[in-house]
Scaffold this motif. Structure first.
Motif, PDB file in Angstrom:
ATOM      1  N   LEU A   7       0.827  -1.216   0.000  1.00  0.00           N
ATOM      2  CA  LEU A   7       0.000   0.000   0.000  1.00  0.00           C
ATOM      3  C   LEU A   7       0.861   1.266   0.000  1.00  0.00           C
ATOM      4  O   LEU A   7       0.521   2.252  -0.660  1.00  0.00           O
ATOM      5  CB  LEU A   7      -0.954  -0.005   1.192  1.00  0.00           C
ATOM      6  N   ILE A   8       1.961   1.234   0.715  1.00  0.00           N
ATOM      7  CA  ILE A   8       2.910   2.366   0.679  1.00  0.00           C
ATOM      8  C   ILE A   8       3.447   2.533  -0.740  1.00  0.00           C
ATOM      9  O   ILE A   8       3.529   3.644  -1.265  1.00  0.00           O
ATOM     10  CB  ILE A   8       4.061   2.159   1.690  1.00  0.00           C
ATOM     11  N   GLY A   9       3.791   1.423  -1.372  1.00  0.00           N
ATOM     12  CA  GLY A   9       4.286   1.460  -2.748  1.00  0.00           C
ATOM     13  C   GLY A   9       3.261   2.060  -3.703  1.00  0.00           C
ATOM     14  O   GLY A   9       3.596   2.903  -4.534  1.00  0.00           O
ATOM     15  N   TYR A  10       2.005   1.641  -3.570  1.00  0.00           N
ATOM     16  CA  TYR A  10       0.950   2.193  -4.421  1.00  0.00           C
ATOM     17  C   TYR A  10       0.773   3.690  -4.167  1.00  0.00           C
ATOM     18  O   TYR A  10       0.560   4.459  -5.099  1.00  0.00           O
ATOM     19  CB  TYR A  10      -0.379   1.487  -4.172  1.00  0.00           C
ATOM     20  N   SER A  11       0.843   4.081  -2.907  1.00  0.00           N
ATOM     21  CA  SER A  11       0.640   5.504  -2.579  1.00  0.00           C
ATOM     22  C   SER A  11       1.810   6.372  -3.049  1.00  0.00           C
ATOM     23  O   SER A  11       1.676   7.580  -3.163  1.00  0.00           O
ATOM     24  CB  SER A  11       0.390   5.691  -1.083  1.00  0.00           C
ATOM     25  N   ILE A  12       2.939   5.764  -3.329  1.00  0.00           N
ATOM     26  CA  ILE A  12       4.076   6.503  -3.909  1.00  0.00           C
ATOM     27  C   ILE A  12       3.985   6.465  -5.437  1.00  0.00           C
ATOM     28  O   ILE A  12       4.129   7.490  -6.100  1.00  0.00           O
ATOM     29  CB  ILE A  12       5.417   5.903  -3.428  1.00  0.00           C
ATOM     30  N   TYR A  13       3.734   5.288  -5.994  1.00  0.00           N
ATOM     31  CA  TYR A  13       3.739   5.109  -7.446  1.00  0.00           C
ATOM     32  C   TYR A  13       2.632   5.899  -8.142  1.00  0.00           C
ATOM     33  O   TYR A  13       2.892   6.591  -9.140  1.00  0.00           O
ATOM     34  CB  TYR A  13       3.601   3.620  -7.785  1.00  0.00           C
ATOM     35  N   LEU A  14       1.401   5.791  -7.663  1.00  0.00           N
ATOM     36  CA  LEU A  14       0.282   6.422  -8.360  1.00  0.00           C
ATOM     37  C   LEU A  14       0.424   7.933  -8.499  1.00  0.00           C
ATOM     38  O   LEU A  14       0.273   8.458  -9.611  1.00  0.00           O
ATOM     39  CB  LEU A  14      -1.046   6.062  -7.687  1.00  0.00           C
ATOM     40  N   ILE A  16       3.122   9.758  -8.510  1.00  0.00           N
ATOM     41  CA  ILE A  16       4.243  10.043  -9.406  1.00  0.00           C
ATOM     42  C   ILE A  16       3.849   9.770 -10.857  1.00  0.00           C
ATOM     43  O   ILE A  16       4.110  10.588 -11.747  1.00  0.00           O
ATOM     44  CB  ILE A  16       5.496   9.240  -9.001  1.00  0.00           C
ATOM     45  N   ALA A  17       3.199   8.634 -11.113  1.00  0.00           N
ATOM     46  CA  ALA A  17       2.782   8.299 -12.478  1.00  0.00           C
ATOM     47  C   ALA A  17       1.785   9.329 -13.009  1.00  0.00           C
ATOM     48  O   ALA A  17       1.883   9.768 -14.159  1.00  0.00           O
ATOM     49  CB  ALA A  17       2.173   6.896 -12.519  1.00  0.00           C
ATOM     50  N   LEU A  18       0.843   9.735 -12.173  1.00  0.00           N
ATOM     51  CA  LEU A  18      -0.153  10.716 -12.604  1.00  0.00           C
ATOM     52  C   LEU A  18       0.478  12.086 -12.840  1.00  0.00           C
ATOM     53  O   LEU A  18       0.158  12.761 -13.829  1.00  0.00           O
ATOM     54  CB  LEU A  18      -1.288  10.806 -11.587  1.00  0.00           C
ATOM     55  N   LEU A  19       1.375  12.502 -11.968  1.00  0.00           N
ATOM     56  CA  LEU A  19       2.041  13.799 -12.144  1.00  0.00           C
ATOM     57  C   LEU A  19       2.947  13.804 -13.378  1.00  0.00           C
ATOM     58  O   LEU A  19       2.994  14.804 -14.111  1.00  0.00           O
ATOM     59  CB  LEU A  19       2.831  14.179 -10.895  1.00  0.00           C
ATOM     60  N   LEU A  20       3.670  12.721 -13.601  1.00  0.00           N
ATOM     61  CA  LEU A  20       4.494  12.629 -14.811  1.00  0.00           C
ATOM     62  C   LEU A  20       3.632  12.713 -16.070  1.00  0.00           C
ATOM     63  O   LEU A  20       3.974  13.431 -17.022  1.00  0.00           O
ATOM     64  CB  LEU A  20       5.282  11.316 -14.830  1.00  0.00           C
ATOM     65  N   THR A  21       2.520  12.001 -16.068  1.00  0.00           N
ATOM     66  CA  THR A  21       1.610  12.033 -17.214  1.00  0.00           C
ATOM     67  C   THR A  21       1.073  13.439 -17.429  1.00  0.00           C
ATOM     68  O   THR A  21       1.036  13.943 -18.557  1.00  0.00           O
ATOM     69  CB  THR A  21       0.444  11.048 -17.013  1.00  0.00           C
ATOM     70  N   ILE A  63      -2.538   6.930 -18.604  1.00  0.00           N
ATOM     71  CA  ILE A  63      -3.077   6.591 -17.282  1.00  0.00           C
ATOM     72  C   ILE A  63      -3.537   5.139 -17.275  1.00  0.00           C
ATOM     73  O   ILE A  63      -3.320   4.418 -16.304  1.00  0.00           O
ATOM     74  CB  ILE A  63      -4.201   7.566 -16.879  1.00  0.00           C
ATOM     75  N   GLY A  64      -4.131   4.697 -18.372  1.00  0.00           N
ATOM     76  CA  GLY A  64      -4.523   3.290 -18.476  1.00  0.00           C
ATOM     77  C   GLY A  64      -3.330   2.364 -18.343  1.00  0.00           C
ATOM     78  O   GLY A  64      -3.381   1.358 -17.625  1.00  0.00           O
ATOM     79  N   PHE A  65      -2.228   2.710 -19.015  1.00  0.00           N
ATOM     80  CA  PHE A  65      -1.029   1.871 -18.920  1.00  0.00           C
ATOM     81  C   PHE A  65      -0.444   1.914 -17.512  1.00  0.00           C
ATOM     82  O   PHE A  65      -0.030   0.883 -16.975  1.00  0.00           O
ATOM     83  CB  PHE A  65       0.012   2.324 -19.951  1.00  0.00           C
ATOM     84  N   ALA A  66      -0.425   3.103 -16.902  1.00  0.00           N
ATOM     85  CA  ALA A  66       0.094   3.223 -15.530  1.00  0.00           C
ATOM     86  C   ALA A  66      -0.703   2.348 -14.568  1.00  0.00           C
ATOM     87  O   ALA A  66      -0.134   1.713 -13.671  1.00  0.00           O
ATOM     88  CB  ALA A  66       0.054   4.683 -15.076  1.00  0.00           C
ATOM     89  N   LEU A  67      -2.008   2.292 -14.757  1.00  0.00           N
ATOM     90  CA  LEU A  67      -2.841   1.453 -13.888  1.00  0.00           C
ATOM     91  C   LEU A  67      -2.679  -0.029 -14.207  1.00  0.00           C
ATOM     92  O   LEU A  67      -2.737  -0.870 -13.309  1.00  0.00           O
ATOM     93  CB  LEU A  67      -4.309   1.872 -14.012  1.00  0.00           C
ATOM     94  N   MET A  68      -2.450  -0.330 -15.482  1.00  0.00           N
ATOM     95  CA  MET A  68      -2.258  -1.734 -15.872  1.00  0.00           C
ATOM     96  C   MET A  68      -1.016  -2.348 -15.235  1.00  0.00           C
ATOM     97  O   MET A  68      -1.015  -3.524 -14.889  1.00  0.00           O
ATOM     98  CB  MET A  68      -2.135  -1.826 -17.398  1.00  0.00           C
ATOM     99  N   ILE A  69       0.034  -1.535 -15.102  1.00  0.00           N
ATOM    100  CA  ILE A  69       1.285  -2.077 -14.557  1.00  0.00           C
ATOM    101  C   ILE A  69       1.416  -1.814 -13.052  1.00  0.00           C
ATOM    102  O   ILE A  69       2.496  -1.935 -12.496  1.00  0.00           O
ATOM    103  CB  ILE A  69       2.512  -1.510 -15.307  1.00  0.00           C
ATOM    104  N   LEU A  70       0.334  -1.516 -12.402  1.00  0.00           N
ATOM    105  CA  LEU A  70       0.336  -1.126 -10.989  1.00  0.00           C
ATOM    106  C   LEU A  70       0.809  -2.240 -10.046  1.00  0.00           C
ATOM    107  O   LEU A  70       1.419  -1.954  -9.030  1.00  0.00           O
ATOM    108  CB  LEU A  70      -1.072  -0.680 -10.585  1.00  0.00           C
TER     109      LEU A  70
END
Length: 127
Positions: A7-14, A16-21, A63-70
């Protein structure tokens, strides 16, 4: 304990992925408007609409790809592994975004070239 780290990993990854996008999209389509205006001979309404459609598609794909590789799977019970997996995942997503950026630039330049060829043909035909 592993679930907490995931959950910590998801809260860091999401975020960052959204801001980069968001950053790549805003940069690309703010500057892409110039290409669209050239392609559509200064017709701002159609250039803006087309640019907005490209932007929407860019968001959906990335965003779809970022969620797919979550998915994160941690074998050991260590924060080191979490950071290594996150860096690999975020790095891979950044590379993917870069490829998508250049892919969109290719379409902008291709459209500009086709518009220039059409103008040249029209000039030859009119002469």
């Amino acid at each position: 304990m592993e679930t907490t780290k995931i959950l910590i990993g998801y809260s860091i990854y999401l975020p960052i992925a959204l801001l980069l996008t968001y950053y790549v999209s805003k940069t690309l389509f703010k500057n892409g408007k110039i290409f669209m205006l050239d392609i559509f001979k200064g017709r701002e309404d159609i250039a803006q609409a087309t640019n907005k459609l490209f932007e929407t598609g860019f968001y959906l794909l990335n965003i779809g790809f970022a969620l797919m590789i979550l998915q994160l799977q941690l074998g050991q019970d260590s924060y080191q592994e979490l950071i290594e997996k996150l860096s690999y995942k975020i790095g891979g997503f950044s590379i993917y975004l870069g490829i998508m950026l250049f892919f969109n630039l290719y379409f902008f330049f291709r459209g500009k070239r086709k518009a220039k060829e059409a103008r040249e043909e029209r000039l030859i035909f009119e002469a």
